[in-house]
Design a protein around this motif. Structure first.
Motif, PDB file in Angstrom:
ATOM      1  N   SER A  50      30.146  12.594   1.384  1.00 57.78           N
ATOM      2  CA  SER A  50      29.301  11.618   2.077  1.00 57.78           C
ATOM      3  C   SER A  50      29.270  11.879   3.576  1.00 57.78           C
ATOM      4  O   SER A  50      28.245  11.667   4.228  1.00 57.78           O
ATOM      5  CB  SER A  50      29.773  10.200   1.786  1.00 57.78           C
ATOM      6  OG  SER A  50      31.079  10.004   2.281  1.00 57.78           O
ATOM      7  N   THR A  51      30.365  12.379   4.122  1.00 53.84           N
ATOM      8  CA  THR A  51      30.381  12.742   5.545  1.00 53.84           C
ATOM      9  C   THR A  51      29.423  13.901   5.812  1.00 53.84           C
ATOM     10  O   THR A  51      28.661  13.883   6.792  1.00 53.84           O
ATOM     11  CB  THR A  51      31.803  13.130   5.975  1.00 53.84           C
ATOM     12  OG1 THR A  51      32.681  12.045   5.701  1.00 53.84           O
ATOM     13  CG2 THR A  51      31.861  13.485   7.445  1.00 53.84           C
ATOM     14  N   ASN A  53      26.835  14.715   3.977  1.00 54.04           N
ATOM     15  CA  ASN A  53      25.459  14.243   3.778  1.00 54.04           C
ATOM     16  C   ASN A  53      24.954  13.469   4.990  1.00 54.04           C
ATOM     17  O   ASN A  53      23.765  13.522   5.313  1.00 54.04           O
ATOM     18  CB  ASN A  53      25.366  13.385   2.523  1.00 54.04           C
ATOM     19  CG  ASN A  53      25.446  14.215   1.259  1.00 54.04           C
ATOM     20  OD1 ASN A  53      25.226  15.423   1.276  1.00 54.04           O
ATOM     21  ND2 ASN A  53      25.771  13.572   0.162  1.00 54.04           N
ATOM     22  N   THR A  54      25.840  12.769   5.672  1.00 58.47           N
ATOM     23  CA  THR A  54      25.464  12.061   6.892  1.00 58.47           C
ATOM     24  C   THR A  54      25.013  13.044   7.963  1.00 58.47           C
ATOM     25  O   THR A  54      24.056  12.781   8.707  1.00 58.47           O
ATOM     26  CB  THR A  54      26.641  11.208   7.400  1.00 58.47           C
ATOM     27  OG1 THR A  54      27.035  10.316   6.368  1.00 58.47           O
ATOM     28  CG2 THR A  54      26.263  10.427   8.634  1.00 58.47           C
ATOM     29  N   ILE A  55      25.679  14.184   8.026  1.00 62.71           N
ATOM     30  CA  ILE A  55      25.273  15.231   8.978  1.00 62.71           C
ATOM     31  C   ILE A  55      23.873  15.715   8.647  1.00 62.71           C
ATOM     32  O   ILE A  55      23.033  15.913   9.541  1.00 62.71           O
ATOM     33  CB  ILE A  55      26.290  16.392   8.973  1.00 62.71           C
ATOM     34  CG1 ILE A  55      27.624  15.925   9.542  1.00 62.71           C
ATOM     35  CG2 ILE A  55      25.760  17.594   9.751  1.00 62.71           C
ATOM     36  CD1 ILE A  55      28.753  16.920   9.370  1.00 62.71           C
ATOM     37  N   TYR A  57      21.515  14.011   7.050  1.00 62.78           N
ATOM     38  CA  TYR A  57      20.572  12.945   7.400  1.00 62.78           C
ATOM     39  C   TYR A  57      20.286  12.957   8.898  1.00 62.78           C
ATOM     40  O   TYR A  57      19.152  12.762   9.322  1.00 62.78           O
ATOM     41  CB  TYR A  57      21.107  11.568   7.004  1.00 62.78           C
ATOM     42  CG  TYR A  57      20.924  11.223   5.546  1.00 62.78           C
ATOM     43  CD1 TYR A  57      19.671  11.265   4.957  1.00 62.78           C
ATOM     44  CD2 TYR A  57      21.996  10.830   4.760  1.00 62.78           C
ATOM     45  CE1 TYR A  57      19.492  10.928   3.626  1.00 62.78           C
ATOM     46  CE2 TYR A  57      21.834  10.499   3.435  1.00 62.78           C
ATOM     47  CZ  TYR A  57      20.580  10.549   2.871  1.00 62.78           C
ATOM     48  OH  TYR A  57      20.405  10.218   1.560  1.00 62.78           O
ATOM     49  N   ALA A  58      21.316  13.184   9.706  1.00 62.93           N
ATOM     50  CA  ALA A  58      21.138  13.213  11.156  1.00 62.93           C
ATOM     51  C   ALA A  58      20.267  14.396  11.584  1.00 62.93           C
ATOM     52  O   ALA A  58      19.556  14.313  12.589  1.00 62.93           O
ATOM     53  CB  ALA A  58      22.493  13.290  11.851  1.00 62.93           C
ATOM     54  N   SER A  62      16.837  15.026   4.737  1.00 62.30           N
ATOM     55  CA  SER A  62      17.060  14.148   3.591  1.00 62.30           C
ATOM     56  C   SER A  62      16.551  14.783   2.299  1.00 62.30           C
ATOM     57  O   SER A  62      17.011  14.426   1.209  1.00 62.30           O
ATOM     58  CB  SER A  62      16.392  12.790   3.808  1.00 62.30           C
ATOM     59  OG  SER A  62      15.013  12.949   4.032  1.00 62.30           O
ATOM     60  N   VAL A  65      19.514  16.473   0.815  1.00 58.57           N
ATOM     61  CA  VAL A  65      20.436  15.502   0.224  1.00 58.57           C
ATOM     62  C   VAL A  65      19.910  15.060  -1.134  1.00 58.57           C
ATOM     63  O   VAL A  65      20.670  14.960  -2.107  1.00 58.57           O
ATOM     64  CB  VAL A  65      20.633  14.294   1.164  1.00 58.57           C
ATOM     65  CG1 VAL A  65      21.500  13.234   0.505  1.00 58.57           C
ATOM     66  CG2 VAL A  65      21.250  14.726   2.474  1.00 58.57           C
ATOM     67  N   SER A 109      26.915  20.427  -0.333  1.00 59.47           N
ATOM     68  CA  SER A 109      26.747  19.891   1.015  1.00 59.47           C
ATOM     69  C   SER A 109      27.365  20.809   2.057  1.00 59.47           C
ATOM     70  O   SER A 109      26.798  20.992   3.143  1.00 59.47           O
ATOM     71  CB  SER A 109      27.363  18.495   1.121  1.00 59.47           C
ATOM     72  OG  SER A 109      26.692  17.591   0.285  1.00 59.47           O
TER      73      SER A 109
END
Length: 173
Positions: A50-51, A53-55, A57-58, A62, A65, A109
């Motif tokens: 999840s960490t 995937n946040t990168i 998204y930033a 997406s 992801v 990821s």
């Protein structure tokens, strides 16, 4: 990264928590704890995935992801379908497929984040949370380790054979 120590805590003390919260038999508790321990491995991969995937998204990726999650869902369904019918796995197949799901998300990821050109300090991102979790678990489990060294009687066997060899007397039914 509090979820890594929390996952490790549940791995070590999940049986005690289940027995405290639910009125279960010893057999039910053993089955639940084994499933919980399998899923805890997936929880660690979930934290790190999840960490990552946040990168993505930033970085406005997406779509990557989504493709990662879709492929992991397909793999989870396939592993569940294949393993659930096997007697040696049965209900554990769902726990194993969950671990596969989060492992695929984590591995894919990492590959996608590296393609973005993001450099990850693996020591700071992965090793320090893992070491802090292991050290805190050691400190938390120390009383349990010390208590397990005291001898306890686990099973008392009785000799029933001697009673079976005797024949009833003529006056007794």
């Amino acid at each position: 990264f509090l979820s890594v120590p929390a996952t490790m805590f549940v791995f070590c003390f999940g049986g005690d928590i289940i027995q405290l919260l639910f009125d279960t038999t010893q057999h039910q508790s053993v089955v639940a704890v084994s499933l919980l321990r399998i899923v805890c491995f997936g929880g660690i991969f979930c934290c790190f995935g999840s960490t990552l995937n946040t990168i993505m998204y930033a970085a406005d990726r997406s779509d990557k992801v989504f493709s990662i999650l879709l492929s992991a869902c397909i793999a989870k369904a396939a592993v569940s379908w294949l393993l659930c019918g096997m007697p040696q796995f049965n209900i554990k197949a769902f726990a194993v497929s969950t671990v596969c799901f989060y492992t695929i998300i984590f591995m894919r990821s990492i590959c996608e984040v590296k393609k973005l050109g993001v450099t990850l300090n693996l020591w700071d991102v992965f090793a320090i949370p893992a070491l802090s979790a292991l050290s805190s678990l050691f400190l938390l489990s120390l009383p349990k380790i010390i208590a397990s060294d005291t001898p306890t009687i686990t099973r008392v066997e009785t000799n029933t054979k001697c009673c079976q060899d005797k024949k009833p007397s003529a006056g007794l039914p």
